[in-house]
Enzyme design. Structure first.
Site, PDB file in Angstrom:
ATOM      1  N   HIS A 155      -3.486  -5.720   0.996  1.00  0.00           N
ATOM      2  CA  HIS A 155      -2.856  -5.933   2.307  1.00  0.00           C
ATOM      3  C   HIS A 155      -2.847  -7.408   2.710  1.00  0.00           C
ATOM      4  O   HIS A 155      -3.762  -7.854   3.398  1.00  0.00           O
ATOM      5  CB  HIS A 155      -3.632  -5.155   3.368  1.00  0.00           C
ATOM      6  N   GLU A 183      -1.040  -8.691   4.972  1.00  0.00           N
ATOM      7  CA  GLU A 183      -0.861  -8.776   6.429  1.00  0.00           C
ATOM      8  C   GLU A 183      -2.187  -8.626   7.179  1.00  0.00           C
ATOM      9  O   GLU A 183      -2.263  -8.898   8.368  1.00  0.00           O
ATOM     10  CB  GLU A 183       0.163  -7.725   6.884  1.00  0.00           C
ATOM     11  N   CYS A 190       0.835  -1.206   0.000  1.00  0.00           N
ATOM     12  CA  CYS A 190       0.000   0.000   0.000  1.00  0.00           C
ATOM     13  C   CYS A 190       0.878   1.267   0.000  1.00  0.00           C
ATOM     14  O   CYS A 190       1.533   1.543  -0.977  1.00  0.00           O
ATOM     15  CB  CYS A 190      -0.977  -0.046   1.173  1.00  0.00           C
TER      16      CYS A 190
END
Lengths: 82, 229
Positions: free
Chosen positions: B203, B205, B86
């Site tokens: 994302h 994560e 990002c």
């Protein structure tokens, strides 16, 4: 004292989503004559000296190093007496 | 896995990245403040998401001049894996470690959603656990994710197979409807020529546990772990 007035816009050919949306809004508001709309940035930098050539060179370096992104943006610099 | 997670002023996914490595992968993670000149002993660098420097001027434009970025470029130059997520991707673009730039999303809105990604490469440190063409699900959260590069750069990216992920539908087809932000060629992630620097808007994560909606992000971290083993 000198001031650099820097106008940064997206390069011709790079789609400007904000400009496109503004154009539609202007049409909705009855501004039928509005053609293409481009949105950009205006940055003003003051210098602590009065050397025109030096101010232009410094503003140019600032633009190419950080103020504008050469991949998508173009810029125009004007040096004025503050 | 020994990851250095770089924290810039305004980063807000650094903790998620730290946890993805330390808790979910059982690796070692260390935060590195952006003022540091050097990286700690590590085999992975993560540039996390967020709003470094408040997104002032352009996303990532100021963070790229942070002292630590010299060490990150050097690490990347030595072939070390660098993952920019990002805002981390935006910083990699601004720093020139990856080609192209981000424009404001086509719809002008900040988009918070879950998307399907089609892996185009499964031979990279970040993707060796993915199945080619089979879509996986990860969240996106950004306003400037509209990937742009001029025609020549885009052609070169495609020719060198540097496009790693494309936004796609549930069947893995990168169609127009599945493109959330207007990115050229539905690009969601790209790599450098050497294949050791990956930038991606989604994302992984945030998708480490089914309890939180998807565990597909693990595939990226498991790939890195496999590569480092």
């Amino acid at each position: 004292m000198l001031t650099a007035e820097i106008r940064i816009t997206l390069k011709d050919g790079v789609l400007d989503p904000q400009g496109t949306t503004l154009r539609r809004s202007l049409e909705t508001l009855g501004f039928a004559g509005a053609g293409e709309v481009r949105v950009g940035k205006f940055i003003q930098v003051s210098f602590g000296h009065g050397d025109q050539a030096r101010a232009r060179a410094e503003a140019e370096a600032m633009c190419s190093k950080v103020l504008a992104n050469p991949v998508i943006e173009q810029y125009r610099i004007e040096i004025r007496e503050a | 896995m020994k990851a250095a997670v770089v924290t810039f002023p305004g980063s807000n996914c650094d903790y998620d990245c730290f946890q993805a490595v330390a808790e979910h992968m059982g690796g070692e993670a260390r935060y590195v403040w952006h003022r540091e000149q050097r990286l700690p002993d590590c085999d992975l660098v993560i540039l996390p998401g967020g709003f470094s420097y408040g997104d002032y001027l352009r996303t990532g434009a100021i963070a790229r001049f942070s002292p630590v970025m010299g060490a990150v470029a050097e690490f990347a130059g030595r072939g070390g894996p660098v993952l920019g997520i990002c805002n981390g991707f935006q910083i990699l673009l601004e720093s020139g470690l990856l080609p192209g730039a981000m424009l404001v999303n086509r719809g002008l809105q900040f988009i918070c959603d879950t998307v399907h990604l089609r892996p185009e490469r499964t031979d990279l440190p970040f993707t060796n656990r993915l199945a080619g063409g089979r879509p996986f699900r990860v969240p996106i959260a950004h306003k400037e994710g509209n990937y742009y590069a001029d025609a020549a750069t885009l052609a070169e990216l495609e020719r060198n197979r540097q496009v790693v992920f494309r936004y796609c539908n549930a069947n893995g087809e990168p169609d127009e409807v599945s493109n959330p932000n207007g990115s050229l060629h539905n690009i969601a992630g790209i790599t450098n020529k050497a294949g050791n620097v990956l930038g991606m808007m989604p994302h992984p994560e945030r998708a480490m546990d089914r309890l939180l909606g998807s565990a597909d992000g693990r595939l990226i971290f498991e790939s890195i772990a496999h590569f480092l083993r």
